[in-house]
Design a protein around this motif. Sequence first.
Motif, short mmCIF file in Angstrom:
data_model
loop_
_atom_site.label_atom_id
_atom_site.label_comp_id
_atom_site.label_asym_id
_atom_site.label_seq_id
_atom_site.Cartn_x
_atom_site.Cartn_y
_atom_site.Cartn_z
N ARG A 18 -8.70 7.16 -2.69
CA ARG A 18 -8.26 8.44 -2.06
C ARG A 18 -6.76 8.43 -1.77
O ARG A 18 -6.31 9.01 -0.78
N LEU A 19 -6.01 7.75 -2.63
CA LEU A 19 -4.55 7.81 -2.54
C LEU A 19 -4.09 8.94 -3.46
O LEU A 19 -3.76 8.73 -4.63
N THR A 20 -4.10 10.16 -2.92
CA THR A 20 -3.90 11.34 -3.77
C THR A 20 -2.42 11.71 -3.92
O THR A 20 -2.11 12.75 -4.51
N GLY A 21 -1.54 10.87 -3.41
CA GLY A 21 -0.11 11.14 -3.62
C GLY A 21 0.31 10.92 -5.07
O GLY A 21 1.34 11.43 -5.50
N THR A 22 -0.45 10.15 -5.80
CA THR A 22 -0.18 9.94 -7.22
C THR A 22 -0.86 11.05 -8.00
O THR A 22 -2.08 11.22 -7.89
N HIS A 23 -0.09 11.83 -8.75
CA HIS A 23 -0.62 13.07 -9.34
C HIS A 23 -0.84 12.96 -10.85
O HIS A 23 -0.25 12.10 -11.50
N VAL A 24 -1.67 13.86 -11.34
CA VAL A 24 -1.90 13.95 -12.79
C VAL A 24 -1.33 15.28 -13.27
O VAL A 24 -1.82 16.34 -12.88
N GLY A 25 -0.30 15.21 -14.08
CA GLY A 25 0.32 16.45 -14.57
C GLY A 25 0.12 16.67 -16.06
O GLY A 25 0.40 17.74 -16.58
N HIS B 262 -7.28 7.67 -11.79
CA HIS B 262 -8.51 8.20 -11.16
C HIS B 262 -9.06 7.22 -10.13
O HIS B 262 -9.59 7.64 -9.09
N TYR B 263 -8.93 5.93 -10.40
CA TYR B 263 -9.35 4.94 -9.42
C TYR B 263 -8.53 5.10 -8.12
O TYR B 263 -9.09 5.14 -7.02
N LEU B 264 -7.22 5.24 -8.27
CA LEU B 264 -6.37 5.37 -7.07
C LEU B 264 -6.69 6.67 -6.32
O LEU B 264 -6.80 6.68 -5.10
N ARG B 265 -6.85 7.74 -7.08
CA ARG B 265 -7.04 9.05 -6.44
C ARG B 265 -8.46 9.23 -5.89
O ARG B 265 -8.64 9.69 -4.76
N ASP B 266 -9.45 8.89 -6.71
CA ASP B 266 -10.83 9.24 -6.34
C ASP B 266 -11.52 8.13 -5.54
O ASP B 266 -12.29 8.42 -4.63
N THR B 267 -11.26 6.89 -5.88
CA THR B 267 -11.93 5.79 -5.18
C THR B 267 -11.15 5.40 -3.92
O THR B 267 -11.72 5.33 -2.84
N GLN C 246 7.06 -2.96 -11.39
CA GLN C 246 7.57 -2.18 -12.50
C GLN C 246 6.95 -0.78 -12.50
O GLN C 246 5.76 -0.64 -12.25
N ALA C 247 7.78 0.23 -12.79
CA ALA C 247 7.25 1.59 -12.84
C ALA C 247 6.35 1.76 -14.06
O ALA C 247 6.78 1.46 -15.18
N VAL C 248 5.14 2.22 -13.83
CA VAL C 248 4.22 2.48 -14.94
C VAL C 248 3.55 3.84 -14.72
O VAL C 248 3.40 4.29 -13.58
N LYS C 249 3.14 4.46 -15.84
CA LYS C 249 2.42 5.73 -15.75
C LYS C 249 0.93 5.40 -15.73
O LYS C 249 0.37 5.00 -16.75
N CYS C 250 0.30 5.58 -14.58
CA CYS C 250 -1.05 5.04 -14.44
C CYS C 250 -2.11 5.98 -14.98
O CYS C 250 -3.30 5.68 -14.91
N CYS C 251 -1.70 7.10 -15.61
CA CYS C 251 -2.69 7.93 -16.32
C CYS C 251 -3.00 7.33 -17.68
O CYS C 251 -3.95 7.73 -18.33
N SER C 252 -2.18 6.38 -18.11
CA SER C 252 -2.44 5.80 -19.42
C SER C 252 -2.73 4.29 -19.30
O SER C 252 -2.48 3.53 -20.21
N LEU C 253 -3.21 3.91 -18.12
CA LEU C 253 -3.69 2.55 -17.92
C LEU C 253 -5.14 2.64 -17.44
O LEU C 253 -5.50 3.56 -16.71
N LEU C 254 -5.92 1.68 -17.86
CA LEU C 254 -7.29 1.61 -17.34
C LEU C 254 -7.28 0.84 -16.02
O LEU C 254 -6.45 -0.06 -15.82
N ALA C 255 -8.21 1.19 -15.18
CA ALA C 255 -8.31 0.47 -13.90
C ALA C 255 -8.50 -1.03 -14.15
O ALA C 255 -7.93 -1.86 -13.43
N VAL C 256 -9.27 -1.36 -15.17
CA VAL C 256 -9.53 -2.79 -15.43
C VAL C 256 -8.24 -3.54 -15.81
O VAL C 256 -8.15 -4.75 -15.62
N GLN C 257 -7.26 -2.80 -16.33
CA GLN C 257 -5.98 -3.45 -16.66
C GLN C 257 -5.19 -3.81 -15.41
O GLN C 257 -4.22 -4.57 -15.50
#
Lengths: 786, 161
Positions: free
Chosen positions: B33-40, B26-31, B56-67
């Motif tokens: 505005r890098l909306t190429g990363t999607h939430v499915g 959400h930080y990447l998409r909303d703050t 390293q490839a990570v799924k950023c829907c399960s990481l907090l922005a603070v991490q």
Amino acid sequence: MTKMIGKSVKRVEDKRFITGKGQYTDDIILPNMVYAHFVRSPYAHAKILSVDTAEALAHPGVIAVYTGADVAEVNGVPCGWQVNFKSGETMKEPKHPLLVVNKARHAGDAVAVVIAESKEAARDAVDLVEVDYEELDAVVDPKKAAEDGAPLVHEDAPNNICFDWELGNPKEEVDAAIAGSAHVTTLEFANQRVIPNAIEPRSYIGDYDVAHDKYTLYTSTQNPHLIRLLLCAFVLGIPEHKVRVVSKDVGGGFGSKIFHYAEEALVTWIAKELGRPVKWTADRSEAFLTDAHGRDHVTKAEMGFDEEGNITGLRIKTYAAMGGYLSTFAPAVPTYLHGTLLQGLYTTPKIHVDVVATFTHTCAVDAYRGAGRPEATYLLERMLDTAALEMGMDPAELRFKNFIPAFNGVDEEGYVTNVALQYDSGNYHPVLQRALEMVGYEDFRKEQAAARENGKLLGIGFSTYIEACGIAPSAVVGALGARAGLFEVSQVRVQPTGMVSVYTGAHSHGQGHETTFAQVVADKFGIPLEHVDIVHGDSDSVAFGMGTYGSRSLAVGGSALVKSIEKVIEKGTKIAAHVLEAAEDDLEFADGKWTVKGTDKSIGFGDVSLTAYVPHNYPAGLEPGLDFSSFYDPTNFTYPFGAHIAIVEVDKDTGKVSLKRFIAVDDVGNVINPMIVDGQIHGGVVQGVGQAMFEQAHYDEDGQLITGSYMDYAMPRADDIPMIETDRTTTPCPHNPLGVKGAGEAGAIGSTPAVVNAVMDALSPFGVKNLSMPLTSESVWRAMNS
Amino acid sequence: MKKQINLTVNGKAYSHEVEPRTLLVHYLRDTLRLTGTHVGCDTSSCGSCTILMDGQAVKCCSLLAVQADGANITTIEGLAENGTLHPLQEGFREEHGLQCGFCTPGMIMTAADLLSNNADPSEEEIRHALEGNFCRCTGYHNIVKSIQYAANKINKKEVVS
């Protein structure tokens, strides 16, 4: 100019997608936007005794909470297809309210909606809405729903029956044909409920511009104009010219985004109430609970054969779930998209199909990739392989014996079926012949026998299918209950410099129209592909349209496009004749220019375009401009067909099924872009394989969706699937100008029974004849060990 | 109580105050505005939100922005260099590795991780690497070919299309 039709042109639209610049609805943030989150019933069937919103309203950031009472005056979501009872009585069509008032009818039914300044605040406040439910008994099985005493979904639909319906030859004739058969194959099975799972969840933004009294709905839909029509004329009662519907990039649909959903109407309605844009995006759990599901038939089928293996008759009884409410096209799916396909590729002389559509306490069921045709194909193809096994015949030979002979639909009549269709053109032997060659059938049988000696279980399964797509002649579907026309619309606007803007009512959510449609235009005008721009998915740009589903885009939308192209060329010829001082009949148009036959005098497409907009030296009485629209209403469905073969290995110790090879030979008529058609086949095949091997929407007896997340609903993954081996034959469609038939659903229609038949073939040493999908390790292991 | 994070995204330094519960996606998409990363999905199953974090490839829907504080992140928007598409981006276009495009950024980022660890993967290795990424459109066939195309290009092998 090289011909563009038939070339694997790389996709025009890819640039934005591979660089992260696609614009899906959830990517849009409008100024001053607020967010919606729904309160959904945790029960499948419950009385709503009270809803208390006070605490939610007091939560920081919350702007409003709406309940069923607030929208009680707003109409419900309409159904777009009416199927009557056998008695002639109208189907039961209970109201589908935007938010429920007294009763929840499936788990996930929307009870209230919270609107807040942020997604997080809306979500937090949903937990503060206090709903007092009285849980009631539920029924989830489409057949059990019709039994006496089953809990009622709607009080005004006795025995939960929405309608009953039949098609085909008189029942007595079919009974007699089957009674007189040398052999009868009988199967009882479920075509299990599956969930479409477009990877983009549904997302909507409602916006209202008070200055112009104009609404905009941004929506992840497959058909923006139909949504506008339903939203305006049936739900909100607002004038269409005051509503713009935008669906730019849509992340897959597979049917689930055809339909008009309550959330679309709600965000639009609330946007005006609050004077602020309202966004809702489903999370995946909501998608599982509320995106219209597919299939869900419980069927008994009986097929008779004579001594030689010729089919003598087919008798079918199917219970088909509608779910808790009627979705947009739900009644059409088990009837006119299923019953009508039961002739298949075979000369079956007598067919009777009886369908009972029932309400269940589940999510609505509607069209899912193939819609009815996969159910028909599964039924027929399971019958054929089972019958071959029972009669000791080769399953390929049994099909060859029963195929309808070839007909081209031009100087040979289309084939009239016993179930209300006339096939346009078909040549069925070559697809199966080619598939057998590709698989190396004789060698495989030897390999299989040798493997069995070594304790290894290999199996081969066949499926030869036909489908009806290019949906649909409006008058025909109107007579069958459709409440919409199913034509398509195009506009070809040649700009003064000869650049071309095309507006199509078809909608791409992965199909690649920006490329395929541009190829048609570039080819017909003899201009570079880069000179053509395809616009879709915006009701303010595109005059009208019926959207994309039923493999209709090219067959119907492409035909509308050709009509407009022809009008441009016809007018261009008048302009060229004037400029060249020649008779129109003396001109020929090719390679992007009009030439006076037998001379080197010519004028190019760009010069004619400029002349149309700068009409100084111009034919008297001819309007300036070069801009044409067309509506195209097809005269028939199109009938693609094909042969699919699966080879599987079953692990004796664990029951695990591995798909080793998949061969798909399809005939989709003429092909504009082979690369795109192959891609459609690959994707369709794997969706069908998914149903055979992995996927099932499982509701427990209380109506809880047990498979409500990707942790529980098994999707096909990259390492479950081999490379798909494809080939084609070409039997052009005789009744549309491009000769195309449609390729979007073929893969999903043909593949499922091929896989199940292959597993049954592998398990034949164990005497296993019939297993329910999905063919999980557990069910296969139990079958081998019982 | 908002927390300060400093991080680099696509080569650019950012500093923002975020809520502790804000997801990185959400930080990447909303703050940003890098909306190429999607939430499915909401169970880190579908892989549409895959990005590269410190390579390293990570799924950023399960990481907090603070991490992601202090991290170096690449999203699909940052993969092309000086306007030249990454071989994977080129491969997906050449081999028709996408249809609706929604899973594509996640697929490409996952494949980028694979190729950085295994420059010449077999078909089986590619399929295994994609296990955590769903595609509903392509049946994976052309995605595998797209990654093979990119691997061949990176390894300067002759590309056979």
